[in-house]
Design a protein around this motif. Structure first.
Motif, short mmCIF file in Angstrom:
data_model
loop_
_atom_site.label_atom_id
_atom_site.label_comp_id
_atom_site.label_asym_id
_atom_site.label_seq_id
_atom_site.Cartn_x
_atom_site.Cartn_y
_atom_site.Cartn_z
N LEU A 45 0.93 -1.10 0.03
CA LEU A 45 -0.12 -0.09 0.00
C LEU A 45 0.84 1.30 0.14
N VAL A 46 1.99 1.21 0.85
CA VAL A 46 2.68 2.39 0.79
C VAL A 46 3.51 2.59 -0.53
N ALA A 47 3.83 1.48 -1.31
CA ALA A 47 4.33 1.55 -2.45
C ALA A 47 3.46 2.20 -3.52
N ASP A 48 2.09 1.77 -3.52
CA ASP A 48 0.92 2.23 -4.31
C ASP A 48 0.95 3.66 -3.98
N LEU A 49 0.98 4.17 -2.80
CA LEU A 49 0.60 5.55 -2.52
C LEU A 49 1.81 6.17 -3.04
N THR A 50 3.04 5.74 -2.80
CA THR A 50 3.95 6.48 -3.29
C THR A 50 4.13 6.88 -4.89
N ASN A 51 3.70 5.93 -5.52
CA ASN A 51 3.46 6.07 -6.86
C ASN A 51 2.59 7.45 -7.35
N MET A 52 1.63 7.43 -6.28
CA MET A 52 0.53 8.55 -6.48
C MET A 52 0.95 9.76 -5.82
N ASN A 53 2.36 10.01 -5.30
CA ASN A 53 2.68 10.99 -4.69
C ASN A 53 2.13 11.70 -3.77
N VAL A 54 1.49 10.49 -2.76
CA VAL A 54 0.80 10.92 -1.48
C VAL A 54 1.79 11.10 -0.52
N ASN B 268 11.09 5.67 6.13
CA ASN B 268 11.91 4.41 6.00
C ASN B 268 11.72 3.52 5.03
N GLU B 269 10.42 3.07 4.84
CA GLU B 269 9.93 2.28 3.77
C GLU B 269 10.12 2.84 2.53
N ARG B 270 9.62 4.31 2.39
CA ARG B 270 9.89 4.82 1.18
C ARG B 270 11.30 5.09 0.77
N LEU B 271 12.24 5.21 1.54
CA LEU B 271 13.80 5.21 1.30
C LEU B 271 13.95 3.93 0.70
N LYS B 272 13.43 2.93 1.48
CA LYS B 272 13.88 1.41 0.92
C LYS B 272 13.32 1.33 -0.61
N LEU B 273 12.24 1.99 -1.10
CA LEU B 273 11.49 1.77 -2.34
C LEU B 273 12.19 2.38 -3.35
N HIS B 274 12.60 3.71 -2.89
CA HIS B 274 13.45 4.29 -3.76
C HIS B 274 15.12 3.79 -3.86
N SER B 275 15.70 3.15 -3.04
CA SER B 275 17.00 2.63 -3.23
C SER B 275 16.65 1.22 -3.98
N SER B 276 15.76 0.48 -3.72
CA SER B 276 15.60 -0.53 -4.71
C SER B 276 15.24 -0.32 -6.17
N ARG B 277 14.44 0.70 -6.53
CA ARG B 277 14.28 0.87 -7.65
C ARG B 277 15.28 1.72 -8.45
N SER C 281 13.48 16.47 -1.35
CA SER C 281 13.13 15.83 -2.56
C SER C 281 14.19 15.38 -3.43
N TYR C 282 14.29 13.94 -3.83
CA TYR C 282 14.86 13.69 -5.00
C TYR C 282 14.46 14.06 -6.30
N LEU C 283 15.31 14.17 -7.22
CA LEU C 283 14.73 14.66 -8.56
C LEU C 283 13.57 14.01 -9.17
N ASP C 284 13.61 12.70 -9.09
CA ASP C 284 12.56 11.75 -9.74
C ASP C 284 11.26 11.98 -8.84
N LYS C 285 11.36 12.15 -7.74
CA LYS C 285 10.21 12.36 -6.93
C LYS C 285 9.77 13.72 -7.20
N PHE C 286 10.49 14.57 -7.65
CA PHE C 286 9.99 16.03 -8.18
C PHE C 286 9.41 15.81 -9.27
N ILE C 287 10.02 14.96 -10.17
CA ILE C 287 9.23 15.12 -11.54
C ILE C 287 8.08 14.17 -11.40
N LEU D 63 5.54 16.82 -10.23
CA LEU D 63 5.19 17.85 -11.33
C LEU D 63 4.11 17.06 -12.21
N ASP D 64 4.45 16.05 -12.75
CA ASP D 64 3.59 15.40 -13.91
C ASP D 64 2.18 15.24 -13.31
#
Length: 483
Positions: free
Chosen positions: A137-146, A171-180, A429-435, A438-439
């Motif tokens: 659920l955290v991963a899905d919500l992260t993709n939606m920039n919640v 912490n979970e969001r950081l793990k997602l970012h690092s793995s991707r 904010s990381y630049l990929d998060k920023f984009i 923005l999208d």
């Protein structure tokens, strides 16, 4: 003894009938057993963890469950001050896989604790952990920039017993970012996302180090609107949007229906004329054979103003009235000891700026001069900094000679900055998060723009329901159909 379908076993079990963990149930999986144990323990105010497991032929068939305060802390010599929750609690359960029944059974070794139950489960690391479906659920919500706060609220709405904290979400969001993004540089990640989302991009690199310096990009949905409405540009830079400290420049425009739309974006290495010149040249190249901007509104950023003059020499340049008033207040508010004098000055300044003709402007200026007899330094500032050099760029008598559609400030782009930052994590904010944000931001504004444009084509105002306007309306739609 019953068969597995009956979910009961009564042989070979050393259980205490009064223990809340005593059960003859056969669990279909290890996860089911552990979830059952942890739920019971949670309801009693305790947290259970797995101490160790044994595997045979690669398959786990034996686990030991203990209290999270079990065992003793083995001190290690470190400089950092630390503590421990370990107090050698003897609570212990054993989970055993029985092949005959293809399931797991539970045996109570000791169901007593040597400490009182927890008052706040949030203080226990094992209790704070997210379950697998919560991680998804955290991963899905992260993709939606919640935002992290909203993620935590949503999780707790799904499970009232959840005791995760905001730090767990981060912490979970950081793990997602690092793995991707494993093995990729930040710039590689950024360019991949821009390409995936079909942004129009351009960039420049340092001639010596070959490092990226400036990055220009246009959202694919903005490009067509920009070519249809290139008349007005409103430009502003902002800060604290990314962890690299890069200034972020945003350019917005207005549609014929008075809707704000994002035109282009850029990260620039600095706010010098050379960087702005490069940015505006990139923007100009996207217009191809379309009309160039007629009006450009900015604040008094000299490097940006000069770049606008060089790249779009035929455009009328406007200065933001709001920024001018803000600067005056910041420098001179304390100079006026009497509030009524300050209020009278502000009103007169607004009247002067709104002067519709040259004659009216002169009369208003004389009134302002008379009002500021005791404040000659304020009048000198207004003359030297604003009126003598820039009055043609913000006073109505001059700026209204050009079709500016009522744009006298950069408030539209300032508002866009503010709305975007609501999605971001400030300077982290990381630049990929920023984009991604923005999208989402650009796409969320499109329905309102499309709605207004369609209504402008199909709805006739009552005050325009005259023979002449009806004929003009028909002819315009014929032209649009032909084109």
């Amino acid at each position: 003894m019953s068969n597995p379908n009956g979910n009961n076993l009564d042989a070979g079990m050393n259980t205490t009938s009064t223990s809340p963990f005593s059960t003859n149930r056969v669990f279909t999986s290890r996860d089911e057993l552990m979830e059952w144990v942890r739920n019971i323990a949670f309801s009693l105010g305790y947290v259970i963890a797995m101490r160790k497991s044994k595997a045979k032929n690669g398959v786990v068939s034996y686990i030991i469950l203990i209290c999270d305060r079990g065992h003793e802390y083995k001190s290690k010599a470190t400089i950092k001050n630390s503590g421990t929750k370990k107090i050698n609690c003897n609570f212990q359960l054993v989970g055993l896989y029985i092949k005959q029944y293809d399931g797991w059974t539970l045996r109570v070794i000791c169901d007593q604790h040597n400490h009182p139950p927890a008052q706040y489960m949030e203080g226990h690391a094992f209790a704070r952990r997210l379950k697998e479906h919560e991680k998804q659920l955290v991963a899905d919500l992260t993709n939606m920039n919640v935002t992290p706060h909203d993620k935590l609220s949503i999780i707790k709405e799904h499970d009232v017993n959840n005791v995760s904290t905001l730090k767990i979400i981060y912490n979970e969001r950081l793990k997602l970012h690092s793995s991707r993004n494993y093995g990729k540089t930040p710039m590689q990640v950024l360019m991949e996302i821009l390409n995936e989302k079909h942004f129009v991009t351009d960039f420049s690199v340092n001639s010596i180090s070959n490092e990226l310096e400036n990055l220009f990009f246009i959202h694919p949905q903005s490009l067509n609107i920009w070519k249809a409405f290139p008349h007005i540009l409103i430009i502003d830079a902002t800060y604290k949007t990314n962890k690299y400290g890069l200034p972020f420049v945003r350019i917005v425009g207005t549609t014929s229906t008075n809707k704000t739309f994002s035109i282009a974006f850029a990260f620039i290495v600095n706010e010098k004329e050379e960087s702005y010149n490069w940015l505006l040249t990139c923007l100009k190249s996207t217009l191809d054979k379309c009309m160039h901007p007629r009006v450009i509104a900015t604040d008094r950023e000299l490097a940006l103003m000069n770049a606008c003059q060089q790249v779009f020499a035929g455009a009328t340049r406007l200065l933001c009235r709001w920024h001018i008033t803000k600067n005056i207040r910041k420098l001179w508010r304390r100079r006026f000891k009497i509030d009524d004098e300050w209020k009278a000055f502000r009103i007169m300044w607004t009247v002067l700026v709104d002067s519709p003709t040259w004659i009216v402007y002169n009369d208003n200026y004389k009134t302002l001069q008379s009002m500021l007899r005791k404040y000659q330094d304020v009048l000198n500032y207004l003359d030297e900094v604003w009126l003598n050099k820039y009055k043609e760029m913000f006073v109505s008598v001059w700026i209204d000679q050009h079709l500016n559609f009522g744009q006298r400030t950069t408030n539209r782009v300032e508002s866009a900055h503010s709305n975007l930052k609501k999605y971001l994590d400030g300077t982290n904010s990381y630049l990929d998060k920023f984009i991604g944000c923005l999208d989402q931001f650009v796409r969320s504004r499109l329905p309102s723009i499309h709605d207004s444009l369609e209504k402008s084509r199909t709805v006739r105002k009552r005050e325009q329901d005259l023979p002449f306007f009806r004929l003009l309306w028909v002819q315009c739609h014929i032209k649009l159909s032909i084109n």
